[in-house]
Design an enzyme around this catalytic site. Structure first.
Site, PDB file in Angstrom:
ATOM      1  N   GLY A 172       0.817  -1.204   0.000  1.00 23.90           N
ATOM      2  CA  GLY A 172       0.000   0.000   0.000  1.00 23.90           C
ATOM      3  C   GLY A 172       0.851   1.255   0.000  1.00 23.90           C
ATOM      4  O   GLY A 172       1.902   1.310   0.643  1.00 23.90           O
ATOM      5  N   ARG A 202       0.981  -5.180  -5.776  1.00 22.21           N
ATOM      6  CA  ARG A 202       1.213  -6.434  -5.064  1.00 22.21           C
ATOM      7  C   ARG A 202       1.543  -7.500  -6.101  1.00 22.21           C
ATOM      8  O   ARG A 202       1.089  -7.435  -7.239  1.00 22.21           O
ATOM      9  CB  ARG A 202      -0.011  -6.809  -4.238  1.00 22.21           C
ATOM     10  CG  ARG A 202      -0.408  -5.677  -3.269  1.00 22.21           C
ATOM     11  CD  ARG A 202      -1.483  -6.093  -2.294  1.00 22.21           C
ATOM     12  NE  ARG A 202      -1.995  -4.935  -1.551  1.00 22.21           N
ATOM     13  CZ  ARG A 202      -1.424  -4.409  -0.493  1.00 22.21           C
ATOM     14  NH1 ARG A 202      -0.297  -4.931  -0.031  1.00 22.21           N
ATOM     15  NH2 ARG A 202      -1.947  -3.367   0.120  1.00 22.21           N
ATOM     16  N   ASP A 245       5.280  -4.984   6.223  1.00 23.33           N
ATOM     17  CA  ASP A 245       5.865  -6.266   6.593  1.00 23.33           C
ATOM     18  C   ASP A 245       5.850  -7.268   5.444  1.00 23.33           C
ATOM     19  O   ASP A 245       6.777  -8.071   5.301  1.00 23.33           O
ATOM     20  CB  ASP A 245       5.184  -6.843   7.842  1.00 23.33           C
ATOM     21  CG  ASP A 245       3.678  -6.935   7.705  1.00 23.33           C
ATOM     22  OD1 ASP A 245       3.131  -6.540   6.659  1.00 23.33           O
ATOM     23  OD2 ASP A 245       3.036  -7.394   8.673  1.00 23.33           O
ATOM     24  N   THR A 286       4.114   2.600   5.692  1.00 24.72           N
ATOM     25  CA  THR A 286       2.723   2.153   5.750  1.00 24.72           C
ATOM     26  C   THR A 286       1.966   3.036   6.720  1.00 24.72           C
ATOM     27  O   THR A 286       2.489   3.363   7.792  1.00 24.72           O
ATOM     28  CB  THR A 286       2.604   0.680   6.195  1.00 24.72           C
ATOM     29  OG1 THR A 286       1.236   0.398   6.530  1.00 24.72           O
ATOM     30  CG2 THR A 286       3.468   0.374   7.397  1.00 24.72           C
ATOM     31  N   ASP A 298      -0.435   2.182   8.499  1.00 23.38           N
ATOM     32  CA  ASP A 298      -0.997   1.383   9.589  1.00 23.38           C
ATOM     33  C   ASP A 298      -0.156   1.429  10.868  1.00 23.38           C
ATOM     34  O   ASP A 298      -0.663   1.106  11.939  1.00 23.38           O
ATOM     35  CB  ASP A 298      -1.151  -0.077   9.157  1.00 23.38           C
ATOM     36  CG  ASP A 298      -2.055  -0.237   7.950  1.00 23.38           C
ATOM     37  OD1 ASP A 298      -2.938   0.620   7.754  1.00 23.38           O
ATOM     38  OD2 ASP A 298      -1.875  -1.210   7.189  1.00 23.38           O
ATOM     39  N   ASP A 337       2.088  -0.617  11.800  1.00 25.36           N
ATOM     40  CA  ASP A 337       2.028  -1.970  12.352  1.00 25.36           C
ATOM     41  C   ASP A 337       3.345  -2.737  12.221  1.00 25.36           C
ATOM     42  O   ASP A 337       3.361  -3.972  12.279  1.00 25.36           O
ATOM     43  CB  ASP A 337       0.894  -2.764  11.694  1.00 25.36           C
ATOM     44  CG  ASP A 337       1.052  -2.886  10.183  1.00 25.36           C
ATOM     45  OD1 ASP A 337       1.957  -2.234   9.610  1.00 25.36           O
ATOM     46  OD2 ASP A 337       0.259  -3.621   9.560  1.00 25.36           O
ATOM     47  N   ARG A 351     -17.616  16.557  13.542  1.00 29.71           N
ATOM     48  CA  ARG A 351     -18.142  16.987  14.832  1.00 29.71           C
ATOM     49  C   ARG A 351     -19.034  18.224  14.684  1.00 29.71           C
ATOM     50  O   ARG A 351     -20.037  18.364  15.391  1.00 29.71           O
ATOM     51  CB  ARG A 351     -17.001  17.272  15.822  1.00 29.71           C
ATOM     52  CG  ARG A 351     -17.505  17.495  17.244  1.00 29.71           C
ATOM     53  CD  ARG A 351     -16.387  17.735  18.229  1.00 29.71           C
ATOM     54  NE  ARG A 351     -15.583  16.560  18.511  1.00 29.71           N
ATOM     55  CZ  ARG A 351     -15.955  15.587  19.329  1.00 29.71           C
ATOM     56  NH1 ARG A 351     -17.156  15.613  19.904  1.00 29.71           N
ATOM     57  NH2 ARG A 351     -15.156  14.567  19.568  1.00 29.71           N
ATOM     58  N   ARG A 381      -5.858  -1.951   9.023  1.00 29.59           N
ATOM     59  CA  ARG A 381      -5.884  -3.419   8.993  1.00 29.59           C
ATOM     60  C   ARG A 381      -6.198  -3.953  10.388  1.00 29.59           C
ATOM     61  O   ARG A 381      -7.234  -3.647  10.948  1.00 29.59           O
ATOM     62  CB  ARG A 381      -4.571  -3.994   8.448  1.00 29.59           C
ATOM     63  CG  ARG A 381      -4.329  -3.721   6.993  1.00 29.59           C
ATOM     64  CD  ARG A 381      -3.258  -4.606   6.422  1.00 29.59           C
ATOM     65  NE  ARG A 381      -1.983  -4.472   7.118  1.00 29.59           N
ATOM     66  CZ  ARG A 381      -0.923  -5.205   6.855  1.00 29.59           C
ATOM     67  NH1 ARG A 381      -0.967  -6.145   5.936  1.00 29.59           N
ATOM     68  NH2 ARG A 381       0.214  -5.027   7.512  1.00 29.59           N
ATOM     69  N   GLU A 409     -15.472  10.220  21.939  1.00 30.22           N
ATOM     70  CA  GLU A 409     -16.111   9.698  23.150  1.00 30.22           C
ATOM     71  C   GLU A 409     -15.764   8.234  23.416  1.00 30.22           C
ATOM     72  O   GLU A 409     -15.788   7.779  24.557  1.00 30.22           O
ATOM     73  CB  GLU A 409     -17.630   9.859  23.047  1.00 30.22           C
ATOM     74  CG  GLU A 409     -18.146  11.229  23.447  1.00 30.22           C
ATOM     75  CD  GLU A 409     -17.705  12.333  22.486  1.00 30.22           C
ATOM     76  OE1 GLU A 409     -17.379  13.438  22.974  1.00 30.22           O
ATOM     77  OE2 GLU A 409     -17.686  12.107  21.256  1.00 30.22           O
ATOM     78  N   ILE A 423      -8.948   7.921   1.457  1.00 27.82           N
ATOM     79  CA  ILE A 423      -8.521   9.309   1.653  1.00 27.82           C
ATOM     80  C   ILE A 423      -7.376   9.372   2.654  1.00 27.82           C
ATOM     81  O   ILE A 423      -6.525  10.264   2.602  1.00 27.82           O
ATOM     82  CB  ILE A 423      -9.715  10.173   2.132  1.00 27.82           C
ATOM     83  CG1 ILE A 423      -9.333  11.660   2.121  1.00 27.82           C
ATOM     84  CG2 ILE A 423     -10.181   9.763   3.521  1.00 27.82           C
ATOM     85  CD1 ILE A 423     -10.489  12.582   2.461  1.00 27.82           C
TER      86      ILE A 423
END
Length: 319
Positions: free
Chosen positions: A11, A72, A103, A125, A127, A129, A154, A171, A187, A250
């Protein structure tokens, strides 16, 4: 080390172009030739390679995405695909490859290293991660994109006195949700790493309503419960009007933040220096404020730790 190849895989993430720029200019500064490999490992197998110079990475530090494109490649996961890639590397005289990605991309780099090709991975990435590094390239920009959307949402949920569930990417990692939720005053924050049940979410909303609250933002990471199903259950149990906003891709686009540009530049330069010093099979990372590197096998074996302390802080501050 006379010729270095660079590719982006998996990605896309804001800041990848800044990393490419740093790789190219650091290498050229050290009298090393750079070849850009287009479309990741897919392009490597097919020989989609062109030489890069100082000018070819001009005016890209502020651009999202990746000028090398990304894809990919299932074929690269096979022995035949790896052999094709290795043959292309030999044909083009590439002495080492820098892989910018997540990864999965690092696993591909590790497989390639078994053919004797020196590789260095740069974590790119949104993420966040990758366990060996505090932050990945693109994460800060993605969080700020979510935060900007949250602020705007909001405004409208307050006007209509509603609940809005904002689904974010990541992910199976909840970092985007956690950082955006804390900084945006959500919240509640629902992430894959923390078990939750709908009744607890409803209790938070009802208690807020009893105190006079008129609007609520719930941040949900995509790796958890279906947001639309959650919205239906919350409406049925609380009587509150609920809307869902799925931010989607986005979050992967846009001009990278200063933090991502600086991180990418530091990591890109460090990756080149590793190859020039004879080090290979490494993954670049940031720990605290220091750029460091790990053996690629060690990096892939690490387990990503969720920041429970920050999650608890978000809970406390959302009362």
């Amino acid at each position: 080390m006379k010729t270095i190849g660079v590719l982006t895989s998996g990605g896309d993430a804001p800041g990848m172009n800044a990393a490419i720029r740093a790789v190219v200019r650091t290498a050229i500064y050290n009298k090393v030739r750079v070849l850009g490999i287009k479309r990741g490992f897919n392009g490597l197998i097919r020989g989609e390679i062109e030489e890069m110079d100082v000018a070819s990475v001009g005016e890209i530090i502020h651009r999202g995405g990746t000028i090398l494109h990304t894809a990919r490649c299932e074929e690269f996961k096979t022995e035949e695909g790896l052999k094709k890639a290795y043959n292309i590397i030999k044909i083009f005289g590439i002495d080492g490859i820098i892989v910018i990605g997540g990864d999965g991309s690092f696993r591909g780099a590790r497989d390639l290293s078994k053919f004797g090709v020196p590789v260095v991975g740069i974590p790119g990435t949104i993420d966040n991660d990758i366990a060996c590094t505090d932050f990945t390239i693109g994460f800060d920009t993605a969080v700020n994109t979510v935060l900007d959307a949250l602020n705007k949402i909001r405004d409208t949920v307050t006007s209509h006195e509603r609940v809005n569930i904002i689904e974010v990417m990541g992910r199976n990692a909840g970092d985007i949700a956690l950082y955006a939720g804390l900084s945006g005053g959500a919240e509640d924050i629902i992430v894959p790493e923390i078990p939750f049940n709908v009744d607890n979410v409803c209790r938070i909303l009802i208690e807020g309503k009893n105190r006079g609250k008129v609007s609520y933002i719930l941040i949900v990471a995509e790796g958890t419960k279906n947001s639309f199903q959650l919205a239906k259950e919350v409406e049925e149990k609380t009587g509150l009007e609920v809307r869902v906003t799925v931010l989607g891709h986005i979050q992967r686009g846009g001009s990278p933040t200063a933090a991502d540009r600086i991180l990418a530049s530091r990591m890109g330069a460090h990756a080149v220096k590793l190859l020039l010093s004879g080090k290979s099979n490494r993954v670049v990372a940031i720990r605290g404020s220091q750029i460091v590197d790990y053996d690629i096998d060690e990096a892939l074996s690490m387990k990503k730790e969720f920041d429970h302390e920050m999650y608890e802080l978000a809970k406390i501050l959302s009362i």
